[in-house]
Design a protein around this motif. Structure first.
Motif, PDB file in Angstrom:
ATOM      1  N   ARG A 124      -4.346  76.631 -39.403  1.00  0.00           N
ATOM      2  CA  ARG A 124      -2.971  76.614 -39.931  1.00  0.00           C
ATOM      3  C   ARG A 124      -2.935  76.834 -41.437  1.00  0.00           C
ATOM      4  O   ARG A 124      -1.964  77.370 -41.979  1.00  0.00           O
ATOM      5  CB  ARG A 124      -2.317  75.289 -39.571  1.00  0.00           C
ATOM      6  CG  ARG A 124      -0.890  75.100 -40.077  1.00  0.00           C
ATOM      7  CD  ARG A 124       0.025  76.217 -39.608  1.00  0.00           C
ATOM      8  NE  ARG A 124       0.675  75.941 -38.341  1.00  0.00           N
ATOM      9  CZ  ARG A 124       1.507  76.795 -37.752  1.00  0.00           C
ATOM     10  NH1 ARG A 124       1.747  77.971 -38.316  1.00  0.00           N
ATOM     11  NH2 ARG A 124       2.056  76.490 -36.608  1.00  0.00           N
ATOM     12  N   LYS A 125      -3.991  76.446 -42.152  1.00  0.00           N
ATOM     13  CA  LYS A 125      -3.978  76.522 -43.609  1.00  0.00           C
ATOM     14  C   LYS A 125      -4.811  77.671 -44.180  1.00  0.00           C
ATOM     15  O   LYS A 125      -4.740  77.925 -45.385  1.00  0.00           O
ATOM     16  CB  LYS A 125      -4.505  75.201 -44.193  1.00  0.00           C
ATOM     17  CG  LYS A 125      -3.621  73.987 -43.909  1.00  0.00           C
ATOM     18  CD  LYS A 125      -2.323  74.045 -44.689  1.00  0.00           C
ATOM     19  CE  LYS A 125      -1.514  72.780 -44.519  1.00  0.00           C
ATOM     20  NZ  LYS A 125      -0.257  72.823 -45.307  1.00  0.00           N
ATOM     21  N   CYS A 129      -3.219  82.347 -41.558  1.00  0.00           N
ATOM     22  CA  CYS A 129      -2.008  81.590 -41.247  1.00  0.00           C
ATOM     23  C   CYS A 129      -0.742  82.443 -41.338  1.00  0.00           C
ATOM     24  O   CYS A 129       0.258  82.149 -40.676  1.00  0.00           O
ATOM     25  CB  CYS A 129      -1.900  80.380 -42.180  1.00  0.00           C
ATOM     26  SG  CYS A 129      -1.747  80.802 -43.944  1.00  0.00           S
ATOM     27  N   CYS A 139       2.212  78.889 -42.984  1.00  0.00           N
ATOM     28  CA  CYS A 139       0.991  78.255 -43.488  1.00  0.00           C
ATOM     29  C   CYS A 139       1.174  76.761 -43.714  1.00  0.00           C
ATOM     30  O   CYS A 139       0.390  76.132 -44.437  1.00  0.00           O
ATOM     31  CB  CYS A 139       0.532  78.933 -44.781  1.00  0.00           C
ATOM     32  SG  CYS A 139      -0.051  80.619 -44.539  1.00  0.00           S
TER      33      CYS A 139
END
Length: 287
Positions: free
Chosen positions: A40-41, A46, A59
């Protein structure tokens, strides 16, 4: 004051904890625990992920993901209330984090969910939790030696752990039982273990179920002259274990280890005096 004591204890054991966490099982578990966070990061990745955020920032976590992570934190805190050792605390964190990762990945993209589940299955098949290899005064029984050892000397009291290597609860309890053996083992009070996951006949003979549903692993049984005096956890009429916490305080109290140890030391002194008398009488007889 309690916080300072806890911090000092943690710092004192930090080299041991550091060495312990560097094992492949825990490194892989840690990487799988933070997998969704990394995806996700991660810049460059992302930006291509789906999101339900109003600002469209893919993100960062959306409200549903934050909700799942908060629920995970609550579950881990509840489970760790009964955890005894550091292994149990970290094991609970890893296990429920993986469950949360499965939910989050499937919600994000079914292909990522299938990939993550496949990695989890491969991990379970190839990586096993490290077994306790520290100091201990414990006799390991087999299906052919346990009866003989327990009945050999009626004056000796045995505390026997019935365990299975595949049980995470047994693995977590291993250092606790080993520490008790180092403190209390003597001539009249002995500690033993038998792997009933390997020796099924012993499981049936001593009525300790290996079924995960019965929750009887590990089981501690106190023997005197081959006869069972007590066991923990106790078992109800349905064959299920009555909830009981396996920590050193409960074991010392329930099994009266301090009292047993004092009695066993007297037995040991009595044996030493008899041996001295016998050794002293031999030269006189020769004369």
């Amino acid at each position: 004051m309690g916080l300072i004591t806890g911090l000092c204890t943690f710092l004192f054991h930090l080299p041991q904890i550091y060495k312990w966490l560097l094992r492949p099982y825990y490194i892989t578990s840690f990487l799988m625990t933070i997998a969704f966070l990394v995806v996700r990061k991660a810049p460059g990745l992302c930006e291509h992920l789906a999101t339900q955020r109003e600002d469209g920032n893919s993100c960062d976590f959306d409200w549903r993901e934050v909700e799942i992570l908060m629920f995970l934190s609550a579950i881990v805190m509840m489970k760790n209330r009964r955890a005894i050792t550091l292994e149990q605390h970290i094991g609970n964190l890893f296990m429920f984090s993986k469950v949360a990762n499965v939910i989050l990945f499937f919600r994000l993209d079914i292909r990522l969910g299938i990939l993550y589940v496949s990695l989890c299955i491969a991990f379970l098949m190839t990586c096993k939790p490290p077994l306790y290899m520290g100091p201990e005064y414990i006799k390991y029984f087999s299906d052919t030696t346990i009866d003989e050892e327990l009945q050999k000397d009626s004056r000796v009291t045995w505390i026997v752990e019935f365990y299975a290597n595949w049980s995470s609860d047994c693995q977590s309890f291993a250092p606790v039982f080993a520490d008790l053996s180092l403190k209390y083992n003597c001539a009249g009070l002995r500690f033993g273990k038998v792997d009933i996951g390997r020796y099924g006949e012993v499981s049936q003979r001593y009525k300790v179920s290996t079924s995960p549903l019965a929750k009887q692993l590990p089981s501690l049984v106190l023997f005197q002259g081959g006869r069972e005096l007590m066991r923990r956890p106790m078992v109800d009429n349905k064959g299920r274990a009555v909830s009981w916490t396996f920590n050193d305080e409960n074991i010392i109290r329930e099994f009266n280890l301090n009292e047993l140890f004092q009695k066993s030391k007297k037995l040991n002194k009595g044996r030493e005096l008899k041996e001295e008398e016998q050794n002293g009488s031999k030269p006189e007889e020769e004369k």
